[in-house]
Each structure stands twice: as C-alpha cells, then as structure tokens.
Design a protein around this motif. Structure first.
Motif, short mmCIF file in Angstrom:
data_model
loop_
_atom_site.label_atom_id
_atom_site.label_comp_id
_atom_site.label_asym_id
_atom_site.label_seq_id
_atom_site.Cartn_x
_atom_site.Cartn_y
_atom_site.Cartn_z
N LEU A 137 32.75 -39.99 19.24
CA LEU A 137 33.63 -40.72 18.32
C LEU A 137 33.91 -39.90 17.05
O LEU A 137 35.05 -39.79 16.60
CB LEU A 137 33.00 -42.07 17.96
N ARG A 138 32.85 -39.34 16.46
CA ARG A 138 33.03 -38.54 15.23
C ARG A 138 33.91 -37.33 15.48
O ARG A 138 34.67 -36.91 14.61
CB ARG A 138 31.67 -38.08 14.70
N GLN A 139 33.82 -36.73 16.68
CA GLN A 139 34.61 -35.55 17.02
C GLN A 139 35.99 -35.91 17.56
O GLN A 139 36.73 -35.03 17.98
CB GLN A 139 33.86 -34.71 18.06
N SER A 140 36.34 -37.18 17.55
CA SER A 140 37.63 -37.69 18.05
C SER A 140 37.85 -37.34 19.52
O SER A 140 38.97 -37.16 19.96
CB SER A 140 38.78 -37.17 17.20
N ARG A 141 36.78 -37.23 20.28
CA ARG A 141 36.89 -36.98 21.72
C ARG A 141 36.89 -38.29 22.50
O ARG A 141 37.08 -38.30 23.70
CB ARG A 141 35.73 -36.09 22.17
N LEU A 142 36.65 -39.39 21.78
CA LEU A 142 36.66 -40.72 22.37
C LEU A 142 37.27 -41.66 21.34
O LEU A 142 36.92 -41.59 20.16
CB LEU A 142 35.22 -41.14 22.70
N ARG A 143 38.20 -42.52 21.79
CA ARG A 143 38.88 -43.43 20.86
C ARG A 143 37.98 -44.60 20.50
O ARG A 143 37.31 -45.18 21.34
CB ARG A 143 40.16 -43.97 21.47
N GLY A 144 38.01 -44.94 19.23
CA GLY A 144 37.25 -46.09 18.76
C GLY A 144 37.60 -46.37 17.31
O GLY A 144 38.42 -45.68 16.71
N ILE A 145 36.98 -47.40 16.78
CA ILE A 145 37.17 -47.75 15.37
C ILE A 145 35.81 -47.92 14.73
O ILE A 145 34.83 -48.24 15.39
CB ILE A 145 38.02 -49.03 15.20
N LYS A 146 35.77 -47.69 13.43
CA LYS A 146 34.54 -47.84 12.69
C LYS A 146 34.75 -48.93 11.64
O LYS A 146 35.65 -48.84 10.82
CB LYS A 146 34.15 -46.52 12.02
N LEU A 147 33.92 -49.95 11.70
CA LEU A 147 33.95 -51.02 10.72
C LEU A 147 32.65 -50.94 9.92
O LEU A 147 31.58 -51.24 10.45
CB LEU A 147 34.07 -52.38 11.39
N GLY A 148 32.77 -50.51 8.69
CA GLY A 148 31.56 -50.27 7.90
C GLY A 148 30.79 -49.12 8.51
O GLY A 148 31.30 -48.01 8.60
N GLN A 149 29.58 -49.39 8.96
CA GLN A 149 28.76 -48.36 9.59
C GLN A 149 28.69 -48.50 11.10
O GLN A 149 27.98 -47.77 11.77
CB GLN A 149 27.35 -48.41 9.02
N ILE A 150 29.44 -49.44 11.65
CA ILE A 150 29.34 -49.74 13.07
C ILE A 150 30.58 -49.25 13.81
O ILE A 150 31.70 -49.55 13.43
CB ILE A 150 29.17 -51.26 13.30
N TRP A 151 30.35 -48.48 14.87
CA TRP A 151 31.43 -47.99 15.72
C TRP A 151 31.67 -48.96 16.87
O TRP A 151 30.73 -49.53 17.43
CB TRP A 151 31.06 -46.64 16.34
N PHE A 152 32.95 -49.11 17.24
CA PHE A 152 33.35 -49.85 18.42
C PHE A 152 34.23 -48.94 19.26
O PHE A 152 35.15 -48.30 18.75
CB PHE A 152 34.11 -51.13 18.04
N ILE A 153 33.95 -48.88 20.55
CA ILE A 153 34.63 -47.96 21.46
C ILE A 153 35.70 -48.70 22.25
O ILE A 153 35.45 -49.80 22.76
CB ILE A 153 33.61 -47.32 22.42
N ASP A 154 36.85 -48.07 22.37
CA ASP A 154 37.92 -48.61 23.21
C ASP A 154 37.45 -48.53 24.66
O ASP A 154 37.17 -47.45 25.18
CB ASP A 154 39.19 -47.78 22.99
N LYS A 155 37.33 -49.67 25.31
CA LYS A 155 36.78 -49.73 26.68
C LYS A 155 37.64 -48.93 27.66
O LYS A 155 37.09 -48.25 28.54
CB LYS A 155 36.69 -51.19 27.13
N THR A 156 38.94 -48.98 27.51
CA THR A 156 39.82 -48.21 28.40
C THR A 156 39.58 -46.72 28.24
O THR A 156 39.50 -45.97 29.22
CB THR A 156 41.30 -48.55 28.11
N ALA A 157 39.43 -46.26 26.99
CA ALA A 157 39.16 -44.85 26.73
C ALA A 157 37.81 -44.43 27.31
O ALA A 157 37.67 -43.33 27.86
CB ALA A 157 39.19 -44.57 25.23
#
Length: 79
Positions: free
Chosen positions: A37-57
C-alpha cells in the motif's frame, strides 16, 4: 466510566477490507500488505492510521502472483 468500543465488519467502505481481514483472506502478512500500500503497488485508502484495501485490487494482485513464474511473490496461506 465505561469503555467505548467500535466494531467494524471486515467488509466496509464500498468493497474495501481492513489489512487484517485481507491478511486472513490472502495469506500475505499484514506488514507485507502495508508495504504494498505504501509503495502504491496495491490500491487502498488510509483513514487516520488504518489502511483499507480495495478487495478487487487484492484479488487481481493474488491472481497475478499465482500466474507468475516467480514463486517468491505468491501468498503463503492456505489455498
């Protein structure tokens, strides 16, 4: 004073799942998923300190890893 607990369903935010749920689903470690996620190799969003991953990605990433001839990058969970 009582404690305040917030519970989340593993599937929230329009097809996004928590990193912990994604780790259980995919077999990848939590640290590895956060690095992707940090390297933008997987799509997701960060809310505060918590990452959420796009399930399709995540499904696409797993599919690409399983089809790769380089087995170092496949999930280490149970399939």
């Amino acid at each position: 004073m009582g404690s305040f607990y917030v519970t989340f369903s593993p599937f929230i935010l329009d097809n996004h799942i928590s990193v912990k749920a994604a780790s259980l689903y995919s077999g990848y470690s939590i640290q590895y998923l956060r690095r992707l996620l940090r390297q933008s190799r997987l799509r997701g969003i960060k809310l505060g300190q918590i990452w959420f991953i796009d399930k399709t990605a995540l499904d696409e990433y797993i599919s690409n890893a399983m089809n790769s001839e380089d087995n170092r990058f496949g999930a280490h969970g149970y399939f």
